[in-house]
Design a protein around this motif. Sequence first.
Motif, mmCIF file in Angstrom:
data_model
loop_
_atom_site.group_PDB
_atom_site.id
_atom_site.type_symbol
_atom_site.label_atom_id
_atom_site.label_comp_id
_atom_site.label_asym_id
_atom_site.label_seq_id
_atom_site.Cartn_x
_atom_site.Cartn_y
_atom_site.Cartn_z
ATOM 1 N N ARG A 106 0.952 -1.254 -0.174
ATOM 2 C CA ARG A 106 0.057 0.035 0.109
ATOM 3 C C ARG A 106 0.848 1.164 -0.048
ATOM 4 N N VAL A 107 2.026 1.299 0.721
ATOM 5 C CA VAL A 107 2.801 2.313 0.985
ATOM 6 C C VAL A 107 3.456 2.616 -0.361
ATOM 7 N N ALA A 108 3.991 1.413 -0.929
ATOM 8 C CA ALA A 108 4.756 1.594 -2.243
ATOM 9 C C ALA A 108 3.614 2.140 -3.594
ATOM 10 N N ALA A 109 2.477 1.833 -3.158
ATOM 11 C CA ALA A 109 1.533 2.426 -4.369
ATOM 12 C C ALA A 109 1.438 3.955 -4.158
ATOM 13 N N VAL A 110 1.462 4.277 -2.905
ATOM 14 C CA VAL A 110 1.451 5.890 -2.757
ATOM 15 C C VAL A 110 2.678 6.415 -3.165
ATOM 16 N N ARG A 111 3.801 5.796 -2.678
ATOM 17 C CA ARG A 111 5.074 6.424 -3.045
ATOM 18 C C ARG A 111 5.269 6.483 -4.764
ATOM 19 N N ASP A 112 4.787 5.363 -5.547
ATOM 20 C CA ASP A 112 4.752 5.734 -6.792
ATOM 21 C C ASP A 112 3.671 6.816 -7.444
ATOM 22 N N ALA A 113 2.613 6.824 -6.545
ATOM 23 C CA ALA A 113 1.750 7.809 -7.208
ATOM 24 C C ALA A 113 2.358 9.222 -6.966
ATOM 25 N N VAL A 186 0.272 17.622 -2.840
ATOM 26 C CA VAL A 186 0.696 16.864 -1.851
ATOM 27 C C VAL A 186 -0.105 16.629 -0.643
ATOM 28 N N TRP A 187 -1.174 17.466 -0.375
ATOM 29 C CA TRP A 187 -2.145 17.323 0.764
ATOM 30 C C TRP A 187 -2.908 16.057 0.311
ATOM 31 N N SER A 188 -3.266 15.846 -0.920
ATOM 32 C CA SER A 188 -4.315 14.669 -0.966
ATOM 33 C C SER A 188 -3.012 13.307 -1.003
ATOM 34 N N LEU A 189 -1.704 13.381 -1.443
ATOM 35 C CA LEU A 189 -1.178 12.278 -1.142
ATOM 36 C C LEU A 189 -0.826 11.957 0.321
ATOM 37 N N GLY A 190 -0.795 13.053 1.326
ATOM 38 C CA GLY A 190 -0.669 12.783 2.563
ATOM 39 C C GLY A 190 -2.090 11.953 3.265
ATOM 40 N N HIS A 194 -2.231 7.984 4.709
ATOM 41 C CA HIS A 194 -2.775 7.710 6.018
ATOM 42 C C HIS A 194 -3.862 6.538 5.547
ATOM 43 N N PHE A 195 -4.794 6.707 4.556
ATOM 44 C CA PHE A 195 -5.592 5.579 4.086
ATOM 45 C C PHE A 195 -5.010 4.519 3.915
ATOM 46 N N ALA A 196 -3.676 4.404 3.336
ATOM 47 C CA ALA A 196 -2.962 3.176 2.793
ATOM 48 C C ALA A 196 -2.471 2.824 4.154
ATOM 49 N N ILE A 197 -2.002 3.150 5.306
ATOM 50 C CA ILE A 197 -1.417 2.690 6.186
ATOM 51 C C ILE A 197 -2.410 2.024 7.204
ATOM 52 N N THR A 198 -3.371 2.825 7.617
ATOM 53 C CA THR A 198 -4.826 2.796 8.396
ATOM 54 C C THR A 198 -5.917 2.197 8.086
#
Length: 270
Positions: A106-113, A186-190, A194-198
């Motif tokens: 999940r975190v990897a997907a957000v990193r790539d986004a 950047v706000w949306s990525l943050g 949060h959703f990806a982890i929790t």
Amino acid sequence: MQGIADYEFVRPLGESNYGTNYLAKAPARLGIAAAEVVVKVIAGPTSDDAFRRATRELKHFSVADSDRLVAVYDAGRHGGAFYYAMEYLPLGSLESPNVELDTSRRVAAVRDAALAAHALHERGIAHRDIKPANILVADDGGRLSDLGLSQLLSPGMVTTGLGQIGLEFTDPAIMLGAQASRASDVWSLGASLHFAITGKGVYGELRGTEPLLLVRSILASQPTLSEDLSAAARSLIAACLDADVAARPRTAAEVADRASGLLSDLGSTV
């Protein structure tokens, strides 16, 4: 099923804030190896000027220097409706994955986004609609999909007229009339991280689906971070969500770099 232009629809994949996605057979003229593509059909008629703006931005999207962006193959109008075709990723999105995902994936997907968003920003484009539904899962991480074209196709439309657009993943400043920017993405990525982890949004459980009520509820609230976050994840997400734009990571590439640090802490090789 019916189709549009020379795309034969296989099945609907769901609706977004301004159109419907369909799985379709890829016409031979595209010259791609994939047998299927996703076709987004935009709701309502599109003016000539809006069509030109949207196709120009899709062209920039398609040639941005990042393999973390979903590939865009084609765009056009048929019977007044605007549509575009893009890469199909069968593993689904962070919001609705078709496979079991651990935290690292999940975190990897957000990193790539975030890497994809940075490539767009370097071409002067704000994505406008980064959220878990638009962060797709791939075997090697993730892809950023579905450029938020609603502001181009309906430039006079306000946020509350856009329907379900993932409001809890939208910078509140946008709801107050600010222009989409690096900082708002950047706000949306943050919020997406949060959703990806929790598995939770930063506003907890939002009730109701009427956009105006959701906007009022969000603007009357403050983002709240889960107690389950690691110190590093909390620091990154809090920085992304800072009301002071100057305090946020300056680029989406910085978000990606810090997300890579989270992956190292998790022992991930993705």
